[in-house]
Motif scaffolding. Structure first.
Motif, mmCIF file in Angstrom:
data_model
loop_
_atom_site.group_PDB
_atom_site.id
_atom_site.type_symbol
_atom_site.label_atom_id
_atom_site.label_comp_id
_atom_site.label_asym_id
_atom_site.label_seq_id
_atom_site.Cartn_x
_atom_site.Cartn_y
_atom_site.Cartn_z
ATOM 1 N N THR A 37 0.821 -1.208 0.000
ATOM 2 C CA THR A 37 0.000 0.000 0.000
ATOM 3 C C THR A 37 0.856 1.259 0.000
ATOM 4 O O THR A 37 0.667 2.160 -0.828
ATOM 5 N N ILE A 38 1.812 1.316 0.933
ATOM 6 C CA ILE A 38 2.670 2.497 1.039
ATOM 7 C C ILE A 38 3.521 2.655 -0.217
ATOM 8 O O ILE A 38 3.633 3.749 -0.788
ATOM 9 N N GLY A 39 4.128 1.552 -0.670
ATOM 10 C CA GLY A 39 4.990 1.610 -1.837
ATOM 11 C C GLY A 39 4.243 2.015 -3.095
ATOM 12 O O GLY A 39 4.759 2.783 -3.914
ATOM 13 N N LEU A 40 3.024 1.522 -3.246
ATOM 14 C CA LEU A 40 2.214 1.882 -4.413
ATOM 15 C C LEU A 40 1.892 3.372 -4.412
ATOM 16 O O LEU A 40 2.046 4.059 -5.436
ATOM 17 N N LEU A 41 1.445 3.884 -3.267
ATOM 18 C CA LEU A 41 1.082 5.298 -3.178
ATOM 19 C C LEU A 41 2.291 6.212 -3.392
ATOM 20 O O LEU A 41 2.202 7.211 -4.112
ATOM 21 N N VAL A 42 3.423 5.847 -2.780
ATOM 22 C CA VAL A 42 4.637 6.661 -2.949
ATOM 23 C C VAL A 42 5.120 6.591 -4.394
ATOM 24 O O VAL A 42 5.532 7.601 -4.976
ATOM 25 N N GLY A 43 5.064 5.398 -4.992
ATOM 26 C CA GLY A 43 5.483 5.235 -6.379
ATOM 27 C C GLY A 43 4.643 6.061 -7.337
ATOM 28 O O GLY A 43 5.168 6.680 -8.267
ATOM 29 N N ILE A 44 3.329 6.079 -7.101
ATOM 30 C CA ILE A 44 2.441 6.898 -7.928
ATOM 31 C C ILE A 44 2.775 8.379 -7.765
ATOM 32 O O ILE A 44 2.838 9.131 -8.740
ATOM 33 N N TRP A 45 3.011 8.775 -6.524
ATOM 34 C CA TRP A 45 3.282 10.195 -6.245
ATOM 35 C C TRP A 45 4.557 10.677 -6.919
ATOM 36 O O TRP A 45 4.561 11.725 -7.567
ATOM 37 N N ILE A 46 5.644 9.908 -6.826
ATOM 38 C CA ILE A 46 6.898 10.365 -7.433
ATOM 39 C C ILE A 46 6.849 10.248 -8.959
ATOM 40 O O ILE A 46 7.549 10.972 -9.666
ATOM 41 N N ALA A 47 6.008 9.347 -9.478
ATOM 42 C CA ALA A 47 5.849 9.259 -10.931
ATOM 43 C C ALA A 47 5.145 10.494 -11.474
ATOM 44 O O ALA A 47 5.415 10.930 -12.595
ATOM 45 N N GLU A 48 4.259 11.072 -10.652
ATOM 46 C CA GLU A 48 3.544 12.277 -11.051
ATOM 47 C C GLU A 48 4.305 13.546 -10.678
ATOM 48 O O GLU A 48 3.964 14.628 -11.148
ATOM 49 N N HIS A 49 5.306 13.423 -9.801
ATOM 50 C CA HIS A 49 6.137 14.565 -9.405
ATOM 51 C C HIS A 49 7.598 14.161 -9.620
ATOM 52 O O HIS A 49 8.299 13.780 -8.670
ATOM 53 N N GLU A 50 8.035 14.209 -10.850
ATOM 54 C CA GLU A 50 9.323 13.659 -11.270
ATOM 55 C C GLU A 50 10.500 14.208 -10.465
ATOM 56 O O GLU A 50 11.448 13.471 -10.160
ATOM 57 N N ARG A 51 10.445 15.464 -10.084
ATOM 58 C CA ARG A 51 11.576 16.064 -9.376
ATOM 59 C C ARG A 51 11.793 15.444 -7.994
ATOM 60 O O ARG A 51 12.865 15.590 -7.413
ATOM 61 N N MET A 52 10.762 14.756 -7.466
ATOM 62 C CA MET A 52 10.890 14.122 -6.154
ATOM 63 C C MET A 52 11.371 12.681 -6.258
ATOM 64 O O MET A 52 11.654 12.045 -5.240
ATOM 65 N N SER A 53 11.466 12.159 -7.476
ATOM 66 C CA SER A 53 11.793 10.734 -7.631
ATOM 67 C C SER A 53 13.197 10.403 -7.138
ATOM 68 O O SER A 53 13.400 9.400 -6.438
ATOM 69 N N ALA A 54 14.187 11.243 -7.494
ATOM 70 C CA ALA A 54 15.571 10.954 -7.110
ATOM 71 C C ALA A 54 15.769 10.913 -5.594
ATOM 72 O O ALA A 54 16.327 9.947 -5.065
ATOM 73 N N ASN A 101 9.251 -0.269 -8.719
ATOM 74 C CA ASN A 101 8.498 -0.857 -9.827
ATOM 75 C C ASN A 101 7.262 -0.051 -10.194
ATOM 76 O O ASN A 101 6.900 0.042 -11.368
ATOM 77 N N THR A 102 6.597 0.518 -9.191
ATOM 78 C CA THR A 102 5.435 1.359 -9.482
ATOM 79 C C THR A 102 5.861 2.576 -10.280
ATOM 80 O O THR A 102 5.217 2.937 -11.286
ATOM 81 N N TYR A 103 6.934 3.204 -9.844
ATOM 82 C CA TYR A 103 7.465 4.370 -10.556
ATOM 83 C C TYR A 103 7.857 4.008 -11.988
ATOM 84 O O TYR A 103 7.477 4.700 -12.950
ATOM 85 N N ALA A 104 8.605 2.920 -12.141
ATOM 86 C CA ALA A 104 9.064 2.510 -13.473
ATOM 87 C C ALA A 104 7.897 2.141 -14.375
ATOM 88 O O ALA A 104 7.883 2.477 -15.564
ATOM 89 N N GLY A 105 6.907 1.455 -13.813
ATOM 90 C CA GLY A 105 5.760 1.042 -14.606
ATOM 91 C C GLY A 105 4.943 2.212 -15.118
ATOM 92 O O GLY A 105 4.569 2.264 -16.295
ATOM 93 N N ILE A 106 4.691 3.171 -14.252
ATOM 94 C CA ILE A 106 3.882 4.334 -14.640
ATOM 95 C C ILE A 106 4.639 5.226 -15.614
ATOM 96 O O ILE A 106 4.088 5.706 -16.604
ATOM 97 N N ARG A 107 5.936 5.438 -15.351
ATOM 98 C CA ARG A 107 6.729 6.274 -16.248
ATOM 99 C C ARG A 107 6.928 5.614 -17.610
ATOM 100 O O ARG A 107 7.224 6.287 -18.593
ATOM 101 N N GLY A 108 6.731 4.305 -17.660
ATOM 102 C CA GLY A 108 6.898 3.590 -18.913
ATOM 103 C C GLY A 108 5.675 3.620 -19.815
ATOM 104 O O GLY A 108 5.737 3.158 -20.962
ATOM 105 N N VAL A 109 4.581 4.160 -19.315
ATOM 106 C CA VAL A 109 3.372 4.271 -20.134
ATOM 107 C C VAL A 109 3.604 5.319 -21.223
ATOM 108 O O VAL A 109 4.125 6.406 -20.960
ATOM 109 N N SER A 110 3.211 4.996 -22.441
ATOM 110 C CA SER A 110 3.433 5.884 -23.582
ATOM 111 C C SER A 110 2.782 7.253 -23.370
ATOM 112 O O SER A 110 1.609 7.356 -22.991
ATOM 113 N N ALA A 111 3.555 8.285 -23.610
ATOM 114 C CA ALA A 111 3.034 9.657 -23.485
ATOM 115 C C ALA A 111 1.935 9.919 -24.505
ATOM 116 O O ALA A 111 1.005 10.707 -24.248
#
Length: 213
Positions: A37-54, A101-111
């Motif tokens: 649950t936590i990892g999914l939510l955090v992964g979604i958040w950093i995928a939508e806020h790229e500057r926070m991913s690193a 994996n959540t971050y990578a999966g979401i960022r891998g979706v075609s723009a």
């Protein structure tokens, strides 16, 4: 032979081993649910806020490199000994593969797919729930698979801080020089991890087929 001694230990202490297995599964399930649950939510958040991913991925990597027994020791002053500390440590370890994996999966979706959906009037929430997450599901499930197997395996150390699980059999076998107990507990943990890996591996393949990956 050792295997004969292990079988005898299973037969003589079947209720004890069954109780330890139930405790082990419970610890792993609770930690996996929290990590997922936590990892999914955090992964979604950093995928939508790229500057926070690193920085977020960096912090997660740091926690992931801390030896498990050391992390348990660090948590004891705050949570004491027992199941709560074990669950907290397992949850922290499990967050990393889920976030990554959540971050990578979401960022891998075609723009282009996202732009097409936005052009049709879809909201950000609709794009996330109906497009990004379904298309990223295979990669996310791969993270769940890694996290669950790791959680089941790492839960063995819970006995060192007074928690339950099959690690109790391993610890007791080591302290009493009883190899049958040590091997018996280790074998059951390996079986649980293998079964979970096979089950989630099949789910991962099905999800990737549906998403076209």
């Amino acid at each position: 032979m050792l295997w004969n001694e292990v079988i005898q230990a299973y037969m003589e202490r079947k209720e004890w081993f069954l109780e330890l297995m139930v405790q082990h599964i419970t610890l792993a399930l609770v930690a996996a649910a929290l990590s997922g649950t936590i990892g999914l939510l955090v992964g979604i958040w950093i995928a939508e806020h790229e500057r926070m991913s690193a920085p977020v991925l960096g912090i997660a990597n740091v926690f992931y490199t801390i030896p498990s027994i050391s992390l348990l020791g660090m948590l004891i002053p705050f949570l004491g000994i027992g199941n709560n500390t074990a669950v907290a440590a397992l949850t922290i370890y499990g967050i990393m593969p889920m976030v990554r994996n959540t971050y990578a999966g979401i960022r891998g979706v075609s723009a282009d797919v996202v732009m097409a959906a936005r052009g049709m009037g879809s909201t950000d929430l609709q794009i996330m729930t109906r497009i990004k997450l379904p298309l990223a599901a295979g990669v996310i499930i791969a993270g769940v698979r890694s996290m669950v197997v790791m959680t089941i395996s790492t839960a063995a150390i819970a006995s060192f801080i007074g928690a339950g699980g099959l690690g109790v059999a391993i610890y007791r076998g080591i302290t009493t020089y009883n190899m049958a107990l040590t091997f018996g507990g280790s074998f059951l943990i390996a079986l649980l991890a293998l079964f979970s890996d096979l089950l989630l591996g099949r789910l991962e393949k099905n999800m990737k087929k549906r998403s076209g990956n």
